[in-house]
Design an enzyme around this catalytic site. Structure first.
Site, short mmCIF file in Angstrom:
data_model
loop_
_atom_site.label_atom_id
_atom_site.label_comp_id
_atom_site.label_asym_id
_atom_site.label_seq_id
_atom_site.Cartn_x
_atom_site.Cartn_y
_atom_site.Cartn_z
N HIS A 68 39.00 42.29 43.91
CA HIS A 68 39.42 43.70 43.78
C HIS A 68 40.73 43.76 42.98
CE1 HIS A 68 40.25 47.83 45.60
NE2 HIS A 68 41.44 47.47 45.14
N GLU A 69 41.70 42.92 43.37
CA GLU A 69 43.00 42.94 42.68
C GLU A 69 42.88 42.43 41.25
OE1 GLU A 69 45.38 44.54 43.93
OE2 GLU A 69 44.39 44.76 45.86
N HIS A 72 41.78 45.11 38.88
CA HIS A 72 42.91 45.95 38.42
C HIS A 72 43.61 45.24 37.26
CE1 HIS A 72 42.81 48.96 41.55
NE2 HIS A 72 43.04 48.10 42.52
ZN LIG Z 1 43.18 48.50 44.59
#
Ligand SMILES: [Zn+2]
Length: 383
Positions: A68-69, A72
């Site tokens: 998830h990170e 980004h």
């Molecule tokens: Zn996030």
């Protein structure tokens, strides 16, 4: 908050660290899975298998949090924003951007990448569980299903519209796109985040008191963190707003003592002794072009008998070691780029490639202090 994080090396050029509280989460999830969720979903296996599967599933969940990170980070990179590092901790992860996205569109895309990734992992997990249900024993199927649901929940929580959650960043980008003012949009998203945090906290407290369910404690914790983090985002707003319009021209020293690069160290030291209070100087070439920076400390490093034969340009810091900005650059942009040491560093301010002035650590500190007092620093002729 993250001072005691354990470094986990660099992945794809990004430093990854984990706060020790991640271990607590790993154990909590493992315990929840091994002692309750898995035995209920897939009864009949031995306790050892529940624990092994629980631990692997918990590790898988942390890995998907990391993905998830990284999503980004990948989108930020595509928009020209580098990522300083990724930190995992008790309530999730954080990808720290080196810079703020330049446009609302970039801001939105970087934020939405995380929940989209988690939702995709969630759907793949659930899909795999459904497809494998006939061919694989029930224990690994339950683990896959749990991973799927966990990631879908992660995506939903992150879509809540309060900063600093991803949904809050998306809200900020949307307001920014409509109103054209990033700082203002950040303040609004921060406020919404505080309200959201309070609502989560109250809901958690009610659940804890009315039903006695420990899950309420998680909500209280999340709400408390949310208020706390939103406040930080909110507090950063007004100062940035006040300094936002200030140009380097307004805080620079327009008439510093300059060091002629062709002078000897000895001759310049004598000149500096009688010229003002400066300890660090812009160095000019013979044609008056700013070429570097030199401090009294740099001169000291030249041995006493070499000071008559060495020129200032020989010991000056040049090229990449020196920051050069235009007089019309924003002070906030400069602050993101440099860290200045008192008496050691200086930013050269240029206007059509001639020296217009300099900015030292004291000038930046003064600008911040004045902005905190609610005043805008402005160019003065009283220097
Ligand atoms: Zn996030």
């Amino acid at each position: 908050m993250f001072r005691t994080a354990i470094p986990l090396g660099r992945w794809a050029g990004i430093a990854v660290r984990a706060h020790w509280s991640v271990l607590v989460v790993l154990l909590l999830i493992t315990d929840l899975l091994a002692s309750a969720a898995l035995p209920r979903a897939a009864p009949g296996a031995s306790p050892g298998w529940y624990w092994v599967t629980g631990l692997l599933t918990a590790a898988g969940f942390l890995a998907s949090l990391l993905l998830h990170e990284f999503s980004h980070a990948a989108v930020a990179r595509r928009h020209g924003v580098e990522v300083k590092r990724i930190t995992l901790w008790m309530l999730g992860g954080a990808a720290e951007l080196e810079d703020e996205p330049a446009t609302p569109k970039a801001d939105f895309r970087i934020a939405v990448a995380g929940p989209v990734t988690s939702a995709l992992i969630g759907m793949v997990g659930l899909g795999a569980a459904v497809l494998l249900a006939e061919v694989v024993p029930p224990l690994p199927v339950s683990a896959l299903a749990w991973l799927g649901v966990g990631n879908l929940a992660l995506a939903m929580v992150n879509l809540l519209p309060g900063a600093p959650l991803d949904g809050g960043r998306m809200l900020r980008a949307a307001i920014w796109a409509r109103r054209g003012d990033r700082a203002r949009a950040g303040t609004v998203a921060g406020r919404v985040g505080q309200v959201l945090g309070a609502a989560l906290g109250i809901a958690g407290l009610a659940q804890l008191l009315l039903s006695g369910r420990l899950a309420g404690l998680g909500l209280v914790l999340l709400g408390w963190f949310q208020i706390f983090a939103a406040q930080a985002e909110f507090a950063a707003g007004p100062l940035r707003e006040r300094l936002g319009g200030v140009r380097v021209r307004e805080i620079m020293n327009p008439s510093p003592t300059v060091a002629p690069g062709w002078w000897t160290v000895d001759a310049f030291a004598e000149h500096a002794a009688g010229a003002g209070h400066d300890r660090v100087f812009p160095v000019l070439s013979f044609d008056g072009v700013p070429v570097g920076v030199v401090s009294l400390g740099d001169l000291i490093r030249v041995s006493a008998d070499a000071r008559r034969a060495t020129t200032v340009a020989d010991v000056a810091r040049k090229d990449q070691a020196v920051t050069v900005v235009g007089a019309d650059a924003h002070v906030t942009e400069l602050m993101k780029r440099v860290f200045l040491r008192h008496g050691r560093d200086l930013v050269l301010v240029t206007e059509s490639s001639a020296l217009a002035g300099v900015v030292g650590a004291g000038d930046l500190a003064r600008a911040v202090e004045l902005a905190t007092l609610g005043h805008r620093p402005r160019a003065s002729d009283l220097r």
